[in-house]
Design an enzyme around this catalytic site. Sequence first.
Site, PDB file in Angstrom:
ATOM      1  CD  GLU A 132      -8.121  -4.392  -0.853  1.00 33.01           C
ATOM      2  OE1 GLU A 132      -6.839  -3.691  -1.090  1.00 33.01           O
ATOM      3  OE2 GLU A 132      -8.198  -5.250  -0.042  1.00 33.01           O
ATOM      4  CG  HIS A 181      -7.890  -1.320   2.117  1.00 30.41           C
ATOM      5  ND1 HIS A 181      -8.788  -2.451   2.791  1.00 30.41           N
ATOM      6  CD2 HIS A 181      -6.838  -2.031   1.699  1.00 30.41           C
ATOM      7  CE1 HIS A 181      -7.902  -3.445   2.930  1.00 30.41           C
ATOM      8  NE2 HIS A 181      -6.843  -3.230   2.286  1.00 30.41           N
ATOM      9  CG  HIS A 194      -2.007  -1.145   1.237  1.00 31.28           C
ATOM     10  ND1 HIS A 194      -2.586  -1.591  -0.142  1.00 31.28           N
ATOM     11  CD2 HIS A 194      -2.662  -1.700   2.229  1.00 31.28           C
ATOM     12  CE1 HIS A 194      -3.268  -2.453   0.352  1.00 31.28           C
ATOM     13  NE2 HIS A 194      -3.557  -2.642   1.561  1.00 31.28           N
TER      14      HIS A 194
END
Length: 389
Positions: free
Chosen positions: A354, A212, A141
């Site tokens: 996602e 998310h 991420h």
Amino acid sequence: MKYLKNLLLGAGLVVTALMVSCTTGSKTQLTESGLNPTAFDTTINNKPVKLYTLKNANGMEVCITNFGGRVVSLCVPDKNGKPTDVVLGYDNIKQYADSVNSPSDYGSSVGRYANRINKGNLTVNGKNYQLPQNNFGHCLHGGPSGWMYQVYDAKQPNDSTLILTIVSPDGDNNFPGKVTATTTYTVLSNNTLDITFDATTDKETVVNMTNHSYFNLNGDPSKEGTNMVLYVNADNFTPADNTYMTTGEIKSVEGTPMDFRKAHAISETINDTTYDQIKNATGYDHNWCLNTYKDGKGDDTKVCASLYSPITGILLEMYTNEPGVQVYTGNFQGTGIACKHGIKYPKHVSVCLESQKYPDSPNKKDWPSPYLKPGEKYHSHVAYKFSIK
């Protein structure tokens, strides 16, 4: 107030909330989901942070903080018309900002690169870059100070739209290029949360943005959510090793617990530890190769995945132009941390959906490309539509 009473734990908390929400004058009114907006008013990195509320006329309310571009709550009516918050999170900015004692990616606008890059190794235009290795030896991420822990500049042009902008400098977490990115949240009249991600760069780089949010449609996130019924419109998935890194293979879901082409309760397959992919992840934490993506283009008019609660009757349908969707079943929940309204979330309490390029796409040359060059525009779209089934 009925919804708030059902969620708050303990008579003392209920009384306090009632006093706040029923007081007139200068006192702040709670949101439909029971949030106090003043609990989000602060300054981080010399930038103002607050809670923004988006609404429509059909009972949908979405609360978002510009810290990390995070969806804090998402309220929609259940089958009885009761407002139901269907995402996990915290009810104050202090916990969101504390990456040590309450780490989370709850509801965030993830960047610069969502999901994992193998061992943090990135090659752009023939030059190698070593990215942070913040998750099982991989870059996850965007690194430990990715965009979920940064403050976006916010503009709310109307009651149903929020525009968040971030400027990521060249060298941010060792990624090349100065990137200007925008996340636009819009609440549509048909109870859809529509999200667009746009970005440009001054130097070739990689970009892979996503939302998310952790969805629990049952109305009670104190209990696991494996009763929820999942559908994924995908014939194939990308297997991962025991460090959650894609192996480079693309495999058929046929005859495996990865097959959600016919919707079924997650509980039917999530405990099948005879299958190595389930065993390694202690649940689902995998990328599916969407059938809605063909010939380099995604069809965001077709449902790519859905989630349904037989308890509340709430149906979530997902649409995206991206090639993949990461389905994550909250395998790392169950930490004992008190979250929104004091609730401690158990393992497998929720499902993340996602939209994304496949994990580690920069190192898998045959997969859809995540590279962005100067003069090009990155555009990603995902929509979560809520209705009653």
